[in-house]
Write a protein that holds these residues in place. Structure first.
Motif, PDB file in Angstrom:
ATOM      1  N   TRP A 229      69.875   7.147 -92.771  1.00  0.00           N
ATOM      2  CA  TRP A 229      70.616   6.572 -93.901  1.00  0.00           C
ATOM      3  C   TRP A 229      69.681   5.990 -94.953  1.00  0.00           C
ATOM      4  CZ3 TRP A 229      75.062   7.358 -95.953  1.00  0.00           C
ATOM      5  CH2 TRP A 229      76.101   7.851 -95.160  1.00  0.00           C
ATOM      6  N   TYR A 230      68.575   5.373 -94.509  1.00  0.00           N
ATOM      7  CA  TYR A 230      67.583   4.903 -95.484  1.00  0.00           C
ATOM      8  C   TYR A 230      67.026   6.080 -96.273  1.00  0.00           C
ATOM      9  CZ  TYR A 230      67.512   0.431 -92.955  1.00  0.00           C
ATOM     10  OH  TYR A 230      67.846  -0.744 -92.359  1.00  0.00           O
ATOM     11  N   LEU A 231      66.750   7.176 -95.561  1.00  0.00           N
ATOM     12  CA  LEU A 231      66.240   8.371 -96.221  1.00  0.00           C
ATOM     13  C   LEU A 231      67.242   8.878 -97.259  1.00  0.00           C
ATOM     14  CD1 LEU A 231      64.342  10.834 -96.518  1.00  0.00           C
ATOM     15  CD2 LEU A 231      65.500  11.857 -94.561  1.00  0.00           C
ATOM     16  N   ALA A 232      68.516   8.891 -96.879  1.00  0.00           N
ATOM     17  CA  ALA A 232      69.547   9.391 -97.790  1.00  0.00           C
ATOM     18  C   ALA A 232      69.675   8.504 -99.031  1.00  0.00           C
ATOM     19  CB  ALA A 232      70.886   9.472 -97.061  1.00  0.00           C
ATOM     20  N   GLU A 233      69.667   7.188 -98.813  1.00  0.00           N
ATOM     21  CA  GLU A 233      69.908   6.275 -99.933  1.00  0.00           C
ATOM     22  C   GLU A 233      68.667   6.073-100.792  1.00  0.00           C
ATOM     23  OE1 GLU A 233      73.220   4.937-100.540  1.00  0.00           O
ATOM     24  OE2 GLU A 233      73.239   6.744 -99.311  1.00  0.00           O
ATOM     25  N   VAL A 234      67.522   5.834-100.162  1.00  0.00           N
ATOM     26  CA  VAL A 234      66.284   5.645-100.935  1.00  0.00           C
ATOM     27  C   VAL A 234      65.868   6.955-101.589  1.00  0.00           C
ATOM     28  CG1 VAL A 234      63.871   4.950-100.813  1.00  0.00           C
ATOM     29  CG2 VAL A 234      65.555   3.779 -99.400  1.00  0.00           C
ATOM     30  N   GLY A 235      66.132   8.070-100.903  1.00  0.00           N
ATOM     31  CA  GLY A 235      65.766   9.369-101.451  1.00  0.00           C
ATOM     32  C   GLY A 235      66.551   9.741-102.698  1.00  0.00           C
ATOM     33  N   ARG A 236      67.674   9.066-102.925  1.00  0.00           N
ATOM     34  CA  ARG A 236      68.461   9.325-104.150  1.00  0.00           C
ATOM     35  C   ARG A 236      67.914   8.550-105.347  1.00  0.00           C
ATOM     36  NH1 ARG A 236      72.987   7.329-102.621  1.00  0.00           N
ATOM     37  NH2 ARG A 236      72.715   5.453-103.853  1.00  0.00           N
TER      38      ARG A 236
ATOM     39  N   MET B  51      63.188  10.045 -88.204  1.00  0.00           N
ATOM     40  CA  MET B  51      64.472  10.689 -87.897  1.00  0.00           C
ATOM     41  C   MET B  51      64.269  12.001 -87.143  1.00  0.00           C
ATOM     42  SD  MET B  51      67.368  12.010 -90.593  1.00  0.00           S
ATOM     43  CE  MET B  51      66.290  13.311 -91.208  1.00  0.00           C
ATOM     44  N   VAL B  52      63.394  12.843 -87.653  1.00  0.00           N
ATOM     45  CA  VAL B  52      63.199  14.161 -87.048  1.00  0.00           C
ATOM     46  C   VAL B  52      62.543  14.048 -85.668  1.00  0.00           C
ATOM     47  CG1 VAL B  52      61.981  16.353 -87.275  1.00  0.00           C
ATOM     48  CG2 VAL B  52      63.150  15.370 -89.241  1.00  0.00           C
ATOM     49  N   THR B  53      61.529  13.185 -85.565  1.00  0.00           N
ATOM     50  CA  THR B  53      60.827  13.044 -84.284  1.00  0.00           C
ATOM     51  C   THR B  53      61.772  12.564 -83.193  1.00  0.00           C
ATOM     52  OG1 THR B  53      58.779  12.512 -85.455  1.00  0.00           O
ATOM     53  CG2 THR B  53      58.878  11.954 -83.118  1.00  0.00           C
ATOM     54  N   ILE B  54      62.553  11.553 -83.509  1.00  0.00           N
ATOM     55  CA  ILE B  54      63.502  11.046 -82.508  1.00  0.00           C
ATOM     56  C   ILE B  54      64.549  12.104 -82.187  1.00  0.00           C
ATOM     57  CG2 ILE B  54      65.328   9.357 -82.083  1.00  0.00           C
ATOM     58  CD1 ILE B  54      63.686   7.332 -83.638  1.00  0.00           C
ATOM     59  N   GLY B  55      65.041  12.792 -83.219  1.00  0.00           N
ATOM     60  CA  GLY B  55      66.053  13.818 -82.984  1.00  0.00           C
ATOM     61  C   GLY B  55      65.557  14.917 -82.055  1.00  0.00           C
ATOM     62  N   VAL B  56      64.325  15.372 -82.284  1.00  0.00           N
ATOM     63  CA  VAL B  56      63.754  16.410 -81.424  1.00  0.00           C
ATOM     64  C   VAL B  56      63.558  15.881 -80.006  1.00  0.00           C
ATOM     65  CG1 VAL B  56      61.697  17.824 -81.018  1.00  0.00           C
ATOM     66  CG2 VAL B  56      62.638  17.630 -83.327  1.00  0.00           C
ATOM     67  N   PHE B  57      63.056  14.645 -79.903  1.00  0.00           N
ATOM     68  CA  PHE B  57      62.853  14.048 -78.578  1.00  0.00           C
ATOM     69  C   PHE B  57      64.175  13.955 -77.814  1.00  0.00           C
ATOM     70  CE2 PHE B  57      63.138  10.121 -76.051  1.00  0.00           C
ATOM     71  CZ  PHE B  57      62.216  10.431 -75.047  1.00  0.00           C
ATOM     72  N   LEU B  58      65.232  13.523 -78.483  1.00  0.00           N
ATOM     73  CA  LEU B  58      66.524  13.374 -77.801  1.00  0.00           C
ATOM     74  C   LEU B  58      67.094  14.724 -77.380  1.00  0.00           C
ATOM     75  CD1 LEU B  58      68.184  10.572 -79.974  1.00  0.00           C
ATOM     76  CD2 LEU B  58      67.126  10.357 -77.725  1.00  0.00           C
ATOM     77  N   MET B  59      66.873  15.738 -78.200  1.00  0.00           N
ATOM     78  CA  MET B  59      67.366  17.059 -77.826  1.00  0.00           C
ATOM     79  C   MET B  59      66.622  17.571 -76.591  1.00  0.00           C
ATOM     80  SD  MET B  59      68.064  20.301 -80.336  1.00  0.00           S
ATOM     81  CE  MET B  59      66.365  20.454 -80.860  1.00  0.00           C
ATOM     82  N   ILE B  60      65.303  17.367 -76.566  1.00  0.00           N
ATOM     83  CA  ILE B  60      64.519  17.784 -75.393  1.00  0.00           C
ATOM     84  C   ILE B  60      64.932  16.980 -74.168  1.00  0.00           C
ATOM     85  CG2 ILE B  60      62.187  17.828 -74.416  1.00  0.00           C
ATOM     86  CD1 ILE B  60      61.144  18.357 -77.250  1.00  0.00           C
TER      87      ILE B  60
ATOM     88  N   PRO C 239      68.953   3.289 -77.915  1.00  0.00           N
ATOM     89  CA  PRO C 239      68.315   2.592 -79.050  1.00  0.00           C
ATOM     90  C   PRO C 239      67.591   3.538 -79.994  1.00  0.00           C
ATOM     91  CG  PRO C 239      67.898   1.435 -76.985  1.00  0.00           C
ATOM     92  CD  PRO C 239      68.560   2.714 -76.619  1.00  0.00           C
ATOM     93  N   LEU C 240      66.931   4.555 -79.452  1.00  0.00           N
ATOM     94  CA  LEU C 240      66.235   5.504 -80.325  1.00  0.00           C
ATOM     95  C   LEU C 240      67.210   6.254 -81.225  1.00  0.00           C
ATOM     96  CD1 LEU C 240      63.525   7.015 -77.923  1.00  0.00           C
ATOM     97  CD2 LEU C 240      63.143   5.571 -79.930  1.00  0.00           C
ATOM     98  N   ALA C 241      68.351   6.634 -80.672  1.00  0.00           N
ATOM     99  CA  ALA C 241      69.355   7.322 -81.486  1.00  0.00           C
ATOM    100  C   ALA C 241      69.818   6.425 -82.634  1.00  0.00           C
ATOM    101  CB  ALA C 241      70.539   7.739 -80.621  1.00  0.00           C
ATOM    102  N   MET C 242      69.973   5.146 -82.362  1.00  0.00           N
ATOM    103  CA  MET C 242      70.374   4.214 -83.411  1.00  0.00           C
ATOM    104  C   MET C 242      69.285   4.076 -84.476  1.00  0.00           C
ATOM    105  SD  MET C 242      73.225   2.887 -83.796  1.00  0.00           S
ATOM    106  CE  MET C 242      74.795   2.574 -83.030  1.00  0.00           C
ATOM    107  N   ILE C 243      68.033   4.042 -84.031  1.00  0.00           N
ATOM    108  CA  ILE C 243      66.927   3.970 -84.998  1.00  0.00           C
ATOM    109  C   ILE C 243      66.926   5.218 -85.884  1.00  0.00           C
ATOM    110  CG2 ILE C 243      64.402   4.004 -85.197  1.00  0.00           C
ATOM    111  CD1 ILE C 243      64.318   2.280 -82.649  1.00  0.00           C
TER     112      ILE C 243
END
Length: 448
Positions: free
Chosen positions: A374-381, A325-334, A364-368
């Motif tokens: 969401w997996y992080l949010a749900e599994v992390g709970r 999530m973070v890697t893609i987010g940073v890449f998309l912002m750049i 597609p990366l944004a969707m990934i």
């Protein structure tokens, strides 16, 4: 032979439904805003290219809404069928935003129908644009209310349990729980960002193929500027989410960061692998960054997993989801920042084919990233379905037919995904933008 496990199967089926629904729900929340922006720019500049953008995006949006309704209904159905014990408890406390989510959808659907029917029926196009505002508000409000329910699962409040009975139920307090502000903000910002990148991918695809029509260049410019704004917003909200986790769900933050020992000056761990002995290898460590992320202070103490009871620790593989999530987010912002700067300073490489390839990958990366988040949010709970009150295994059904449901819903989702993708491709392929521009030019509306 594998033993039948209704809890595991319920989790798999719910996860599958959310995986599919999130695709359409994210588009359903973000696209109305993009349509509104395009139509507003078109009216303001008296530029029919942008008006046509709004028209074509609206046609695609309607298809995704139809599928999103089906998958959203499936989630509602599965909450009752797969998680009856959870709904018996939570339904008495957090049902208000579920009802309001339904009304928000009705609000959106009614005005969407009117908006679709009244194209070209207003002499003043601003009046037609006004009809889109309730659509955009309804779609975002729908996401807000359903996210309130999810937030409640992370930080439940607004009730007490005494002698096994619910008392002092306060639906408003339940809605405005501590997780609500950051979760709602993150869901909305990332939905707008992802929708912008998806539309940018489509425009970049045409440019990559050599179709340099001004329509596609305008579409790319508009969507990438919007994508940059919401990429930055998503990053800022993500920072606030880290601080929320540090205060209210330290076990999720610690598991996502493989932070085992409670201490100050905590580093942020990116990538790497975890051995069976709990040793982190090949990771990139950023000194003090986790303490800063959690408390805005490099000396701050961050709770480690070793101070969390073992039966209350989330699975440690959520670290990989966090990285994705973070890697893609940073890449998309750049990427969006590079496009924006390139358009200002007229850097020639931003018109190269390889750069269009990166822009195509952005959607597609944004969707990934959305799925990973969401997996992080749900599994992390986990292991909680209602943190501190009910574990996931306690909330699940004991039905002997969950496997049958899983097979049937798999078939349903396959049909929906394939059918919707086919309809969207054929709809736009059989009605290319060049032909539509020519037809509208013949009507004296735009010059192709």
């Amino acid at each position: 032979m594998t033993n039948y496990d209704p809890v595991l199967l319920s989790r798999v089926l719910t996860g599958l439904t959310l995986t599919v629904h999130i695709l359409y729900a994210t588009i359903g929340v973000g696209i109305p805003l993009m349509i509104a922006i395009a139509q507003w720019v078109g009216i303001r500049k008296n530029d029919m290219h942008y008006i046509l953008l709004a028209r074509r995006w609206t046609r695609g949006f309607v298809i995704t809404v139809a599928v999103g309704v089906v998958t959203g209904t499936a989630i509602g159905l599965q909450l009752s069928l797969l998680w009856p014990n959870f709904m018996q408890l939570a339904g008495q406390v957090i049902s208000l935003p579920l009802f309001m989510e339904t009304f928000a959808f009705f609000f959106e659907a009614i005005f969407l129908g009117v908006y679709l029917y009244t194209w070209d029926r207003f002499e003043n196009q601003k009046k037609h644009l006004l009809l889109l505002i309730p659509v955009a508000i309804g779609s975002s409000a729908s996401a807000m209310f359903i996210t309130m329910v999810n937030a409640f699962m992370n930080t439940p409040q607004g009730f007490e349990i005494k002698n096994g009975e619910l008392i002092n139920i306060d639906p408003i307090a339940a809605m405005f729980n501590p997780a609500m502000p950051t979760k709602v903000a993150h869901v909305l910002a990332t939905a707008y960002m992802t929708s912008a990148f998806i539309l940018a991918s489509i425009a970049a695809w045409h440019l990559w193929k050599g179709n340099r029509h001004v329509y596609h260049r305008k579409a790319l410019h508009l969507t990438m500027k919007t994508a940059l704004i919401f990429s930055v917003a998503s990053a800022l909200v993500g920072d606030l989410s880290g601080k929320f986790l540090a205060e209210y769900q330290p076990e999720k933050l610690a598991a996502a960061e493989w932070h085992f020992e409670t201490g100050s000056h905590a580093p942020l761990i990116l990538f790497g692998t975890l051995t069976e002995d709990g040793e982190v290898k090949y990771a990139l460590e950023i000194p003090y960054a986790l303490s800063i992320l959690a408390h805005n202070d490099p000396r701050a103490v961050v709770t480690g997993l070793n101070d969390i009871p073992k039966d209350e620790r989330p699975p440690l593989y959520i670290h990989y989801l966090f990285d994705v999530m973070v890697t893609i987010g940073v890449f998309l912002m750049i990427l969006s920042a590079a496009y924006w700067l390139g358009s200002i300073f007229r850097w020639k490489w931003t018109a190269k084919k390889w750069f269009f390839g990166l822009l195509i990958a952005g959607g597609p990366l944004a969707m990934i990233a959305i799925e990973a988040g969401w997996y992080l949010a749900e599994v992390g709970r986990q292991p909680w379905i209602l943190r501190g009150y009910m574990k996931t295994a306690e909330g699940a059904t004991s039905s002997a037919h969950v496997d049958t449901m899983l097979v049937l819903f798999c078939l349903l989702y396959m049909v929906l995904v394939i059918a919707s993708a086919t309809v969207l491709v054929r709809m736009f392929r059989r009605n290319p933008v060049e032909r539509e521009l020519e037809e509208r030019a013949n009507n004296g509306e735009v010059t192709p």
